[in-house]
Motif scaffolding. Structure first.
Motif, short mmCIF file in Angstrom:
data_model
loop_
_atom_site.label_atom_id
_atom_site.label_comp_id
_atom_site.label_asym_id
_atom_site.label_seq_id
_atom_site.Cartn_x
_atom_site.Cartn_y
_atom_site.Cartn_z
N TRP A 116 -5.09 -2.93 -1.98
CA TRP A 116 -5.92 -1.81 -2.45
C TRP A 116 -5.59 -1.45 -3.90
CZ3 TRP A 116 -10.20 0.57 -2.22
CH2 TRP A 116 -10.36 1.91 -2.57
N GLU A 117 -4.32 -1.53 -4.24
CA GLU A 117 -3.91 -1.18 -5.60
C GLU A 117 -4.48 -2.15 -6.64
OE1 GLU A 117 -2.37 1.43 -6.92
OE2 GLU A 117 -2.51 2.33 -4.93
N THR A 118 -4.84 -3.36 -6.23
CA THR A 118 -5.33 -4.34 -7.21
C THR A 118 -6.72 -4.00 -7.74
OG1 THR A 118 -6.28 -5.78 -5.51
CG2 THR A 118 -3.96 -6.18 -6.13
N PHE A 119 -7.50 -3.20 -7.01
CA PHE A 119 -8.84 -2.88 -7.50
C PHE A 119 -9.22 -1.42 -7.32
CE2 PHE A 119 -9.32 -4.57 -3.18
CZ PHE A 119 -10.05 -3.57 -2.55
N ARG A 120 -8.26 -0.57 -6.96
CA ARG A 120 -8.55 0.86 -6.83
C ARG A 120 -8.93 1.46 -8.17
NH1 ARG A 120 -5.61 5.76 -7.12
NH2 ARG A 120 -3.69 4.65 -7.67
N GLN A 121 -10.01 2.22 -8.20
CA GLN A 121 -10.47 2.88 -9.41
C GLN A 121 -9.87 4.30 -9.51
OE1 GLN A 121 -12.47 1.11 -11.70
NE2 GLN A 121 -11.85 -0.51 -10.25
N LYS A 122 -10.03 4.88 -10.68
CA LYS A 122 -9.38 6.16 -10.98
C LYS A 122 -9.71 7.24 -9.95
CE LYS A 122 -8.97 9.66 -14.60
NZ LYS A 122 -9.37 10.05 -15.98
N ASN A 123 -10.96 7.30 -9.51
CA ASN A 123 -11.38 8.36 -8.60
C ASN A 123 -11.30 7.98 -7.13
OD1 ASN A 123 -11.96 10.17 -10.71
ND2 ASN A 123 -13.99 9.24 -11.01
N ASP A 124 -10.82 6.78 -6.85
CA ASP A 124 -10.65 6.34 -5.47
C ASP A 124 -9.42 7.01 -4.85
OD1 ASP A 124 -12.84 4.67 -5.52
OD2 ASP A 124 -11.69 2.90 -6.12
N PRO A 125 -9.41 7.13 -3.53
CA PRO A 125 -8.21 7.69 -2.89
C PRO A 125 -7.00 6.80 -3.12
CG PRO A 125 -9.71 6.75 -1.26
CD PRO A 125 -10.45 6.76 -2.56
N LYS A 126 -5.84 7.43 -3.17
CA LYS A 126 -4.62 6.66 -3.41
C LYS A 126 -4.29 5.76 -2.22
CE LYS A 126 0.19 7.11 -4.84
NZ LYS A 126 1.29 8.05 -5.24
N LYS A 127 -4.50 6.27 -1.02
CA LYS A 127 -4.20 5.48 0.18
C LYS A 127 -5.32 4.49 0.45
CE LYS A 127 -2.34 7.29 3.91
NZ LYS A 127 -2.16 8.05 5.18
N SER A 128 -4.97 3.31 0.87
CA SER A 128 -5.96 2.31 1.24
C SER A 128 -6.90 2.85 2.31
CB SER A 128 -5.26 1.06 1.77
OG SER A 128 -6.16 0.24 2.49
N PRO A 129 -8.22 2.76 2.13
CA PRO A 129 -9.15 3.22 3.17
C PRO A 129 -9.03 2.40 4.45
CG PRO A 129 -10.32 2.05 1.43
CD PRO A 129 -8.92 2.25 0.94
#
Length: 265
Positions: free
Chosen positions: A154-167
């Motif tokens: 999840w950290e490889t493509f999470r955007q700024k406004n995405d939740p920190k925890k993997s959905p």
């Protein structure tokens, strides 16, 4: 006189065992046989999720296989999340199983599961309910490793406004909390540190005293681990029962379910 010893082995091919499995209610699977000769089973209508934790050689993958096969035989569907060892290839050709082995595939499958959970919860609120919706078993092997991989993915493509925890991880937690209502049940091989209280059935084999206290704190001190194949302790309702586990091979599970699918069970 009450027997105080466990059987030496319990195999799918033992006389009468297969008939015993086929006679179980559609919500119940046999885990093994206890010291008094009685069946140790789990009814997911009452204990919806199952936690399995074993040390090396404790048979966790075999436990997942035998439980999953029984629920599939009863008409359930399964989502098998099989990273990183790909230990459940026996399920890949079964029509009622979705098998995912890569981290990306598991991530996407769990996102799809979020939609399925909401669909089932909606159906539960309407007149027809879930009577015609098959039970869904979510089989998560090597869960601790898989969850770490999902978090990094999840950290490889999470955007700024995405939740920190993997959905994907959030979905799994949601299923553990609400899955019973939606006829979705998790078979979880790992320590489940954040969600231990969601598992009413815990199967432990060859674990350390520290792991025992973490996963079964109310069940008393850790018993001495056994090196005998198929030996485990099943904790249900704060009661611990030594158990000889049911052993079923990949081929036995696949052949049984293939026969079931064509009406030859």
């Amino acid at each position: 006189m009450t027997t105080t010893t466990l059987p030496q082995v319990l195999r799918f091919t033992d006389p009468g065992l297969r008939a015993q499995l086929e006679a179980l209610p559609a919500s119940t699977a046999l885990i093994g046989i206890g010291t008094d000769g009685t069946a140790i089973a789990v009814n997911v209508d009452h204990a919806p999720h199952i936690l399995i934790c074993t040390g090396t050689g404790g048979g966790s993958t075999t436990i997942l296989r035998t439980l999953t096969a029984q629920f599939l035989h009863q008409g359930a569907h399964a989502l098998v999340l099989d990273n990183p060892l790909v230990a459940h290839l026996w399920t890949k050709d079964l029509p009622t199983v979705t098998h995912r082995g890569s981290v990306a595939g598991i991530h996407d499958a769990l996102l799809g599961l979020a939609t399925e959970l909401q669909r089932r919860l909606h159906l539960d609120d309407v007149d027809d309910g879930l009577d015609d919706v098959p039970r869904l078993m979510v089989v998560l092997d090597r869960a601790d490793t898989t969850l770490r991989h999902l978090a990094r993915y999840w950290e490889t493509f999470r955007q700024k406004n995405d939740p920190k925890k993997s959905p994907a991880i959030t979905t799994l937690e949601d299923v553990l909390h609400a899955g019973h209502q939606a006829r979705i049940h998790v078979l979880y091989n790992g320590r489940a540190p954040a969600v231990r209280d969601q598992f009413a059935t815990v199967i432990l084999a060859r674990v350390s005293a520290g792991t025992w206290q973490h996963l079964a704190p109310i069940a008393g001190p850790a018993p001495k681990p056994s090196a005998h194949p198929g030996r485990a302790h099943v904790v249900q309702d704060d009661t611990t029962r030594p158990t000889q586990l049911l052993l079923m091979t990949d081929a036995e599970a696949a052949d049984w379910l293939t026969a079931t699918a064509v009406g030859k069970s």
